[in-house]
Design a protein around this motif. Structure first.
Motif, PDB file in Angstrom:
ATOM      1  N   UNK A   1      41.488  44.644  66.099  1.00  0.00           N
ATOM      2  CA  UNK A   1      41.355  43.727  67.230  1.00  0.00           C
ATOM      3  C   UNK A   1      40.276  42.675  66.956  1.00  0.00           C
ATOM      4  N   UNK A   2      39.156  43.104  66.361  1.00  0.00           N
ATOM      5  CA  UNK A   2      38.099  42.135  66.051  1.00  0.00           C
ATOM      6  C   UNK A   2      38.556  41.160  64.966  1.00  0.00           C
ATOM      7  N   UNK A   3      39.325  41.639  64.010  1.00  0.00           N
ATOM      8  CA  UNK A   3      39.863  40.744  62.984  1.00  0.00           C
ATOM      9  C   UNK A   3      40.814  39.728  63.617  1.00  0.00           C
ATOM     10  N   UNK A   4      41.618  40.183  64.576  1.00  0.00           N
ATOM     11  CA  UNK A   4      42.547  39.289  65.268  1.00  0.00           C
ATOM     12  C   UNK A   4      41.773  38.254  66.091  1.00  0.00           C
ATOM     13  N   UNK A   5      40.692  38.686  66.741  1.00  0.00           N
ATOM     14  CA  UNK A   5      39.857  37.760  67.499  1.00  0.00           C
ATOM     15  C   UNK A   5      39.257  36.703  66.574  1.00  0.00           C
ATOM     16  N   UNK A   6      38.780  37.143  65.413  1.00  0.00           N
ATOM     17  CA  UNK A   6      38.242  36.199  64.438  1.00  0.00           C
ATOM     18  C   UNK A   6      39.290  35.200  63.976  1.00  0.00           C
ATOM     19  N   UNK A   7      40.527  35.677  63.803  1.00  0.00           N
ATOM     20  CA  UNK A   7      41.614  34.789  63.393  1.00  0.00           C
ATOM     21  C   UNK A   7      41.887  33.737  64.460  1.00  0.00           C
TER      22      UNK A   7
ATOM     23  N   UNK B   1      52.047  28.837  64.987  1.00  0.00           N
ATOM     24  CA  UNK B   1      50.748  29.473  64.719  1.00  0.00           C
ATOM     25  C   UNK B   1      49.754  29.257  65.858  1.00  0.00           C
ATOM     26  N   UNK B   2      49.335  27.987  66.070  1.00  0.00           N
ATOM     27  CA  UNK B   2      48.294  27.702  67.057  1.00  0.00           C
ATOM     28  C   UNK B   2      48.760  27.943  68.488  1.00  0.00           C
ATOM     29  N   UNK B   3      50.073  27.877  68.731  1.00  0.00           N
ATOM     30  CA  UNK B   3      50.584  28.120  70.082  1.00  0.00           C
ATOM     31  C   UNK B   3      51.193  29.521  70.186  1.00  0.00           C
ATOM     32  N   UNK B   4      52.258  29.782  69.444  1.00  0.00           N
ATOM     33  CA  UNK B   4      52.939  31.073  69.568  1.00  0.00           C
ATOM     34  C   UNK B   4      52.074  32.251  69.164  1.00  0.00           C
ATOM     35  N   UNK B   5      51.607  32.266  67.921  1.00  0.00           N
ATOM     36  CA  UNK B   5      50.824  33.401  67.429  1.00  0.00           C
ATOM     37  C   UNK B   5      49.507  33.555  68.181  1.00  0.00           C
ATOM     38  N   UNK B   6      48.790  32.454  68.391  1.00  0.00           N
ATOM     39  CA  UNK B   6      47.456  32.562  68.997  1.00  0.00           C
ATOM     40  C   UNK B   6      47.510  33.025  70.448  1.00  0.00           C
ATOM     41  N   UNK B   7      48.549  32.609  71.195  1.00  0.00           N
ATOM     42  CA  UNK B   7      48.684  33.114  72.561  1.00  0.00           C
ATOM     43  C   UNK B   7      48.933  34.615  72.549  1.00  0.00           C
TER      44      UNK B   7
END
Length: 301
Positions: A6-12, A225-231
Motif C-alpha cells: 500500500x505504501x509503495x502504491x501511495x508513492x507511485x 495511467x494518471x486518470x484510470x490507474x491513479x484513481x
C-alpha cells in the motif's frame, strides 16, 4: 494488500500525479487543445476503469440515491477542475499550477464554517492561516507578472478550480453513499465528458489531431495511467492505510509537481514559489490533521 504494498502504491500515485503537471504542460506546448485534451484523458480513464470493474464483476449502474452527488462531483470536481487546469496551464507555470490547484482544503474550511456551521479547532485555524500566508507569498506583486492578463486570468482560473472541488467535497461530506466510490467514479467521468465535449466543440471546433509522437505519449500517460490507474490506486491506498498516512502522503503531489517542473521544464524555484509551497503544504497538513482528529474523537458539543 500488504502494508508495504500500500505504501509503495501511495508513492507511485504521488510520483505519477506530481510529475503529470509538467507532462500536461508539455502536451499543451505540443499543440494539444486544452479542452480536447481533457476529453481524451477522461474518456481513456473512464474506459480503463469500466474494463477494470467488468473484470472484477463489479460493473453496475449507479443507484438513484447517488445521482445528485455524481452530478456535483462530475461537473465541479472533474469537469471544472480538469478543464480549468488544462486551460490555465497554457499561461501559468506547471509548478505554480500544481500548488494552487491543491489549495482545495483551504477553501473547504471557511465554506464549512459559513454554510454548515462547523466550529473550527485551533489546529484548523492555524492551518488555514498558514495556507493563506502561502497564497499571499504566491501572489507576491513582485513575483507575478500583473501586466500579462493571460497569466493573471490563469492564476484566477486555478483558484476557481480549487473552489469548485471544495464545493463538491462539501456535498460529498453530507451524502450517504449507496454504491462504492470505485464503482461510481466512471459515471462521474461520464457526466464530466458532456460539458467538456461541448466546450471543446464550441471553442476548439471539430478537432482532427495531427499530433507529434510526444503529444500522443502525453495522452497515453494521462488517460490509462494518471486518470484510470491513479484513481484506482488512491482508492486502494485509502482502504489499506490509516487515513492520516493517505491524507498527508498526497500532499507530496504538489511538492513533486514543483520539483519535476524544475527538472523537466527548467522552471525557476523562486523564493515566492518556495515560500508559497511550504506555507500551503504545511497549512493543508494541519487542516487534514484537524479533520482526522475530529473524526477519531467524534462530534463535540
Amino acid at each position: 494488500m500488504s502494508l508495504r504494498g500500500a505504501y509503495l502504491l501511495l508513492g507511485a500515485v504521488i510520483l505519477l500525479w506530481g510529475s503529470n503537471w509538467p507532462i500536461m504542460k508539455i502536451g499543451l506546448n505540443e499543440g494539444l487543445p486544452p479542452f480536447w485534451f481533457a476529453v481524451s484523458r477522461l474518456f481513456l480513464g473512464m474506459v480503463t476503469l469500466l474494463l477494470l470493474l467488468a473484470a472484477l464483476g463489479r460493473l453496475k449502474l449507479p443507484q438513484r440515491r447517488d445521482l445528485p452527488v455524481i452530478l456535483t462531483v462530475g461537473l465541479l470536481q472533474v469537469a471544472l477542475f480538469l478543464g480549468a487546469i488544462n486551460f490555465a496551464l497554457q499561461f501559468v507555470e506547471a509548478g505554480r499550477s500544481s500548488v494552487l490547484a491543491y489549495t482545495t482544503p483551504l477553501w473547504v474550511t471557511p465554506a464549512a464554517i459559513l454554510l454548515l456551521g462547523e466550529r473550527p479547532s485551533r489546529l484548523k485555524v492555524a492551518g488555514l492561516l498558514l495556507g493563506l500566508i502561502g497564497l499571499v507569498a504566491l501572489f507576491n506583486p513582485l513575483a507575478l507578472n500583473w501586466s500579462d492578463s493571460d497569466v493573471v486570468i490563469g492564476n484566477m482560473i486555478l483558484m476557481l478550480a480549487a473552489v469548485g472541488w471544495a464545493i463538491a467535497i462539501l456535498h460529498v461530506r453530507g451524502h450517504r453513499w449507496s454504491g462504492s466510490v470505485l464503482e461510481i467514479i466512471p459515471w462521474q467521468m461520464m457526466v464530466a465528458l458532456v460539458p467538456l465535449t461541448v466546450l471543446a466543440l464550441v471553442f476548439e471546433g471539430d478537432y482532427r489531431p495531427q499530433l507529434s509522437g510526444t503529444a500522443w505519449v502525453v495522452i497515453a500517460y494521462n488517460g490509462p495511467i494518471a486518470t484510470g490507474f491513479c484513481y484506482w490506486a488512491t482508492i486502494t491506498v485509502t482502504r489499506s492505510l490509516p487515513a492520516i498516512s493517505t491524507s498527508l502522503g498526497l500532499l507530496g503531489v504538489p511538492m513533486v509537481g514543483v520539483g519535476s517542473s524544475v527538472l523537466l521544464l527548467g522552471e525557476r524555484l523562486t523564493p515566492s514559489l518556495l515560500l508559497g509551497l511550504v506555507g500551503i503544504v504545511a497549512g493543508l497538513a494541519l487542516v487534514n490533521l484537524a479533520d482526522l482528529r475530529a473524526q477519531q474523537n467524534g462530534p463535540r458539543d
